[in-house]
Design a protein around this motif. Structure first.
Motif, PDB file in Angstrom:
ATOM      1  N   HIS A 186      39.489  32.599  -1.701  1.00 33.99           N
ATOM      2  CA  HIS A 186      38.979  31.407  -1.013  1.00 33.99           C
ATOM      3  C   HIS A 186      39.793  31.105   0.239  1.00 33.99           C
ATOM      4  O   HIS A 186      40.977  31.438   0.320  1.00 33.99           O
ATOM      5  CB  HIS A 186      39.002  30.201  -1.950  1.00 33.99           C
ATOM      6  CG  HIS A 186      38.112  30.367  -3.149  1.00 33.99           C
ATOM      7  ND1 HIS A 186      38.584  30.770  -4.374  1.00 33.99           N
ATOM      8  CD2 HIS A 186      36.772  30.204  -3.292  1.00 33.99           C
ATOM      9  CE1 HIS A 186      37.583  30.832  -5.227  1.00 33.99           C
ATOM     10  NE2 HIS A 186      36.470  30.498  -4.604  1.00 33.99           N
ATOM     11  N   ASP A 187      39.134  30.436   1.191  1.00 29.78           N
ATOM     12  CA  ASP A 187      39.769  30.108   2.472  1.00 29.78           C
ATOM     13  C   ASP A 187      40.369  28.718   2.499  1.00 29.78           C
ATOM     14  O   ASP A 187      41.298  28.457   3.268  1.00 29.78           O
ATOM     15  CB  ASP A 187      38.741  30.190   3.621  1.00 29.78           C
ATOM     16  CG  ASP A 187      38.110  31.550   3.754  1.00 29.78           C
ATOM     17  OD1 ASP A 187      38.832  32.548   3.599  1.00 29.78           O
ATOM     18  OD2 ASP A 187      36.887  31.603   4.020  1.00 29.78           O
ATOM     19  N   ALA A 188      39.827  27.798   1.699  1.00 25.47           N
ATOM     20  CA  ALA A 188      40.196  26.390   1.864  1.00 25.47           C
ATOM     21  C   ALA A 188      39.909  25.616   0.585  1.00 25.47           C
ATOM     22  O   ALA A 188      39.211  26.106  -0.326  1.00 25.47           O
ATOM     23  CB  ALA A 188      39.402  25.786   3.025  1.00 25.47           C
ATOM     24  N   ILE A 189      40.453  24.403   0.525  1.00 25.65           N
ATOM     25  CA  ILE A 189      40.153  23.474  -0.564  1.00 25.65           C
ATOM     26  C   ILE A 189      39.747  22.125   0.023  1.00 25.65           C
ATOM     27  O   ILE A 189      40.001  21.829   1.199  1.00 25.65           O
ATOM     28  CB  ILE A 189      41.352  23.266  -1.511  1.00 25.65           C
ATOM     29  CG1 ILE A 189      42.474  22.486  -0.790  1.00 25.65           C
ATOM     30  CG2 ILE A 189      41.859  24.554  -2.076  1.00 25.65           C
ATOM     31  CD1 ILE A 189      43.451  21.815  -1.721  1.00 25.65           C
ATOM     32  N   LEU A 190      39.144  21.322  -0.817  1.00 29.63           N
ATOM     33  CA  LEU A 190      38.864  19.927  -0.484  1.00 29.63           C
ATOM     34  C   LEU A 190      40.006  19.064  -1.014  1.00 29.63           C
ATOM     35  O   LEU A 190      40.516  19.306  -2.111  1.00 29.63           O
ATOM     36  CB  LEU A 190      37.553  19.476  -1.109  1.00 29.63           C
ATOM     37  CG  LEU A 190      36.296  20.131  -0.534  1.00 29.63           C
ATOM     38  CD1 LEU A 190      35.158  20.047  -1.538  1.00 29.63           C
ATOM     39  CD2 LEU A 190      35.906  19.462   0.780  1.00 29.63           C
ATOM     40  N   ALA A 191      40.417  18.082  -0.231  1.00 30.57           N
ATOM     41  CA  ALA A 191      41.508  17.197  -0.646  1.00 30.57           C
ATOM     42  C   ALA A 191      41.157  15.761  -0.285  1.00 30.57           C
ATOM     43  O   ALA A 191      40.454  15.506   0.705  1.00 30.57           O
ATOM     44  CB  ALA A 191      42.815  17.610   0.024  1.00 30.57           C
ATOM     45  N   LYS A 251      30.004  20.950   6.344  1.00 26.54           N
ATOM     46  CA  LYS A 251      30.665  21.521   7.514  1.00 26.54           C
ATOM     47  C   LYS A 251      31.319  22.858   7.185  1.00 26.54           C
ATOM     48  O   LYS A 251      31.282  23.797   7.988  1.00 26.54           O
ATOM     49  CB  LYS A 251      31.710  20.539   8.055  1.00 26.54           C
ATOM     50  CG  LYS A 251      31.109  19.298   8.718  1.00 26.54           C
ATOM     51  CD  LYS A 251      32.200  18.359   9.234  1.00 26.54           C
ATOM     52  CE  LYS A 251      31.591  17.151   9.937  1.00 26.54           C
ATOM     53  NZ  LYS A 251      32.637  16.217  10.445  1.00 26.54           N
ATOM     54  N   ALA A 252      31.915  22.939   5.996  1.00 28.21           N
ATOM     55  CA  ALA A 252      32.561  24.188   5.597  1.00 28.21           C
ATOM     56  C   ALA A 252      31.527  25.301   5.411  1.00 28.21           C
ATOM     57  O   ALA A 252      31.750  26.450   5.820  1.00 28.21           O
ATOM     58  CB  ALA A 252      33.351  23.976   4.309  1.00 28.21           C
ATOM     59  N   GLU A 253      30.414  24.950   4.789  1.00 31.11           N
ATOM     60  CA  GLU A 253      29.356  25.944   4.595  1.00 31.11           C
ATOM     61  C   GLU A 253      28.817  26.432   5.934  1.00 31.11           C
ATOM     62  O   GLU A 253      28.582  27.635   6.122  1.00 31.11           O
ATOM     63  CB  GLU A 253      28.233  25.346   3.755  1.00 31.11           C
ATOM     64  CG  GLU A 253      28.619  25.123   2.296  1.00 31.11           C
ATOM     65  CD  GLU A 253      27.528  24.432   1.503  1.00 31.11           C
ATOM     66  OE1 GLU A 253      26.589  23.864   2.136  1.00 31.11           O
ATOM     67  OE2 GLU A 253      27.615  24.418   0.257  1.00 31.11           O
ATOM     68  N   LYS A 254      28.621  25.525   6.873  1.00 28.24           N
ATOM     69  CA  LYS A 254      28.108  25.888   8.192  1.00 28.24           C
ATOM     70  C   LYS A 254      29.078  26.820   8.913  1.00 28.24           C
ATOM     71  O   LYS A 254      28.666  27.736   9.635  1.00 28.24           O
ATOM     72  CB  LYS A 254      27.869  24.628   9.029  1.00 28.24           C
ATOM     73  CG  LYS A 254      27.190  24.891  10.361  1.00 28.24           C
ATOM     74  CD  LYS A 254      26.868  23.586  11.080  1.00 28.24           C
ATOM     75  CE  LYS A 254      26.165  23.857  12.401  1.00 28.24           C
ATOM     76  NZ  LYS A 254      25.835  22.583  13.109  1.00 28.24           N
ATOM     77  N   ALA A 255      30.396  26.588   8.703  1.00 27.60           N
ATOM     78  CA  ALA A 255      31.419  27.428   9.340  1.00 27.60           C
ATOM     79  C   ALA A 255      31.733  28.679   8.531  1.00 27.60           C
ATOM     80  O   ALA A 255      32.601  29.464   8.917  1.00 27.60           O
ATOM     81  CB  ALA A 255      32.694  26.619   9.542  1.00 27.60           C
ATOM     82  N   LYS A 256      31.009  28.848   7.404  1.00 20.95           N
ATOM     83  CA  LYS A 256      31.201  30.014   6.522  1.00 20.95           C
ATOM     84  C   LYS A 256      32.632  30.102   5.974  1.00 20.95           C
ATOM     85  O   LYS A 256      33.187  31.186   5.818  1.00 20.95           O
ATOM     86  CB  LYS A 256      30.809  31.313   7.235  1.00 20.95           C
ATOM     87  CG  LYS A 256      29.357  31.328   7.704  1.00 20.95           C
ATOM     88  CD  LYS A 256      28.946  32.682   8.216  1.00 20.95           C
ATOM     89  CE  LYS A 256      27.529  32.681   8.779  1.00 20.95           C
ATOM     90  NZ  LYS A 256      26.515  32.077   7.868  1.00 20.95           N
TER      91      LYS A 256
END
Length: 356
Positions: A186-191, A251-256
């Motif tokens: 994974h690239d990122a998490i939600l916080a 936004k994350a989905e749009k930026a893949k």
């Protein structure tokens, strides 16, 4: 618990909220609730206490002369306004602010000296100071002055302002709550950072390819809601937060960006293993967050059952712990360290390396 939440627990080990043993550090203590004859000692060195110090000096000065700050109400002064008063070092206004900084530093030094007597703070050699107050010239001066006062009393402590912007530290620290197996691929998490005035939600890029210790983790996008202006009910607060998180997921989905199916949360108070807020949530919007009939992680999991097609996990801890965790890469060689956050209250947490 919702169907997806049950599925998550079926396939993975249970995640304890407010845990003592985290992936890379041990939380020795947090949310110390020490009192003196005036109440909780932390209330003597929060954001309001500094403004009270300014106001106290203004009242005393008016006894024998003109108020150098004029007719502007103290509560109407922003951090930038107060810092601007310090630019002309020879002015009466600067002298008044400096006097308030000195009073505040004395109170903060006394509180930290008291914390150092606690078993779980003994051996602490470095304290990171965060919260909104640290993001100002007056705050940085107060931190430096506090260290001098502590050193003068023989306490070998180093105080440092938190290295990330306070608004981002409460999000970046959440990556250290999460076991590494949740982050693979994974690239990122939600916080989420919940405070007494604001709620901030963000997407934190892990950048593990640059540094595996999260020292290169960065806030990619964030949403801020100043709930103190709206005074919402608790239910409306959760709904607004869910909308914020949903916007960020989009936004994350749009930026893949490949989001890990986990949300890390920092929240005031004592956090029970099941995610309930045992106590200390009195400043949260709408009240009654400590109700036995309310559980924030469960509420969010029901509202957001999946992230990127996977069951959602929620991991929550005290907000001062999470902000302190953002300093973990910088404290890698320190056996015992601590963090305090100066904002609506005075948050506190102490840590030790897991190999100590």
């Amino acid at each position: 618990m919702g169907k997806q939440g049950a599925k998550a627990e079926e396939y993975h080990p249970a995640i304890a909220h407010g845990a003592t043993d985290l992936p890379a550090v041990r939380v020795r203590s947090y949310n110390l609730e020490l009192r003196d004859r005036n109440g909780f000692i932390g209330d003597q060195a929060n954001k309001s206490a500094f403004r009270d110090a300014i106001d106290g000096w203004r009242r005393r000065v008016r006894e024998g002369g003109e108020d150098p700050l004029g007719d502007v109400a103290t509560e109407g002064l922003s951090k930038k306004d107060i810092d601007a008063l310090l630019k002309d070092a020879a002015s009466d206004a600067a002298a008044l602010v400096l006097a308030a900084i000195e009073d505040f530093a004395k109170d903060l030094a006394a509180i930290l000296a008291r914390y150092m007597k606690e078993k779980d703070w003994q051996g602490t050699t470095k304290i990171a100071v965060g919260g909104g107050f640290s993001d100002s010239k007056s705050g940085l001066m107060a931190i430096s002055r506090t260290q001098l006062l502590l050193n003068a009393e023989g306490l070998k402590l180093e105080l440092v302002p938190i290295s990330h912007h306070p608004d981002e530290a409460g999000l970046i620290g959440a990556v250290h709550l999460i076991p590494s197996w949740m982050l693979k691929g994974h690239d990122a998490i939600l916080a989420v950072d919940i405070g007494g005035t604001n709620i901030r939600a963000g997407v934190v890029r892990l950048n593990l390819g640059d540094k595996p210790d999260f020292s290169k983790a960065k806030v990619w996008k964030s949403e801020l809601w100043r709930h103190a202006d709206d005074e919402p009910r608790r239910t409306a607060t959760i709904e607004y937060l869910v909308d914020m998180i949903g916007t960020l997921i989009g936004k994350a989905e749009k930026a893949k960006l490949a989001l890990a199916p986990v949300i890390g949360i920092g929240c005031p108070g004592i956090i029970a293993p099941d995610g309930a807020i045992a106590r200390g949530g009195q400043n949260l919007p709408g009240g009654n967050w400590e109700s036995t009939h309310f559980n924030l992680p469960d509420a969010l999991r029901k509202a957001i059952p999946e992230i990127a097609g996977e069951p959602t996990f929620i991991i929550m801890h005290n907000d001062a712990v999470v902000q302190g965790l953002s300093e973990l890469p910088r404290m890698a060689d320190i056996d015992n360290w601590a963090a305090v956050t100066i904002g609506t209250g005075l948050g506190n947490a102490s840590f030790s390396r897991t190999d100590v």
